[in-house]
Design a protein around this motif. Sequence first.
Motif, PDB file in Angstrom:
ATOM      1  N   UNK A   6       0.843  -1.202   0.000  1.00 60.01           N
ATOM      2  CA  UNK A   6       0.000   0.000   0.000  1.00 60.01           C
ATOM      3  C   UNK A   6       0.876   1.249   0.000  1.00 60.01           C
ATOM      4  N   UNK A   7       1.921   1.245   0.801  1.00 53.92           N
ATOM      5  CA  UNK A   7       2.828   2.396   0.850  1.00 53.92           C
ATOM      6  C   UNK A   7       3.467   2.639  -0.520  1.00 53.92           C
ATOM      7  N   UNK A   8       3.933   1.568  -1.153  1.00 63.71           N
ATOM      8  CA  UNK A   8       4.577   1.703  -2.461  1.00 63.71           C
ATOM      9  C   UNK A   8       3.599   2.189  -3.521  1.00 63.71           C
ATOM     10  N   UNK A   9       2.394   1.644  -3.534  1.00 62.65           N
ATOM     11  CA  UNK A   9       1.400   2.016  -4.544  1.00 62.65           C
ATOM     12  C   UNK A   9       0.834   3.411  -4.320  1.00 62.65           C
ATOM     13  N   UNK A  10       0.681   3.822  -3.070  1.00 63.55           N
ATOM     14  CA  UNK A  10       0.054   5.114  -2.770  1.00 63.55           C
ATOM     15  C   UNK A  10       1.057   6.255  -2.678  1.00 63.55           C
ATOM     16  N   UNK A  11       2.339   5.916  -2.475  1.00 60.63           N
ATOM     17  CA  UNK A  11       3.344   6.956  -2.284  1.00 60.63           C
ATOM     18  C   UNK A  11       3.305   7.566  -0.895  1.00 60.63           C
ATOM     19  N   UNK A  12       2.658   6.878   0.026  1.00 58.58           N
ATOM     20  CA  UNK A  12       2.515   7.356   1.402  1.00 58.58           C
ATOM     21  C   UNK A  12       3.384   6.484   2.300  1.00 58.58           C
ATOM     22  N   UNK A  13       4.078   7.092   3.220  1.00 51.71           N
ATOM     23  CA  UNK A  13       4.957   6.354   4.129  1.00 51.71           C
ATOM     24  C   UNK A  13       4.163   5.398   5.015  1.00 51.71           C
ATOM     25  N   UNK A  14       4.802   4.309   5.398  1.00 51.68           N
ATOM     26  CA  UNK A  14       4.173   3.331   6.285  1.00 51.68           C
ATOM     27  C   UNK A  14       3.716   4.006   7.577  1.00 51.68           C
ATOM     28  N   UNK A  15       4.538   4.900   8.106  1.00 52.18           N
ATOM     29  CA  UNK A  15       4.159   5.594   9.344  1.00 52.18           C
ATOM     30  C   UNK A  15       2.897   6.429   9.143  1.00 52.18           C
ATOM     31  N   UNK A  16       2.728   6.995   7.957  1.00 54.36           N
ATOM     32  CA  UNK A  16       1.520   7.768   7.661  1.00 54.36           C
ATOM     33  C   UNK A  16       0.308   6.856   7.588  1.00 54.36           C
TER      34      UNK A  16
END
Length: 141
Positions: A6-16
């Motif tokens: 999800x982080x890779x596909x969305x461009x959002x950090x795991x912490x976010x």
Amino acid sequence: MTIGEVAARSGVAVSTLHFYEAKGLIHSTRTAGNQRRYARDVLRRIAVIRVAQRTGLPLASIREALSSLPDARTPTAADWARLSRRWRAELDARIARLTHLRDDLDGCIGCGCLSLKQCPLRNPEDRMARLGPGANTLDRD
């Protein structure tokens, strides 16, 4: 999908993603090994959250709007149209405040006084006097 996917596909950090989940903006399920798993439609929900954040909407407003969706589902195009209409008044008010601030700032840059009695930015029309003595703050509409 795993949290890394999800982080890779969305461009959002795991912490976010963890933060969004803690705030009730997105949801996951847990595997037997206690690992998070997300449905693919979480990507659209994250996209809606990010766009809303870019417009300057606070997460509380975003969460409130998303919670109005049946079964906490991911927004459709029709949902987005409804949500964006809902946010329009809030954004218009914010734009008006920022425009007024910008216009007042132009007149204040040379002055620099920030007088609590006269400054149009800090205390327009001496509104703080009506609040009584002491340290009062003013959230100007």
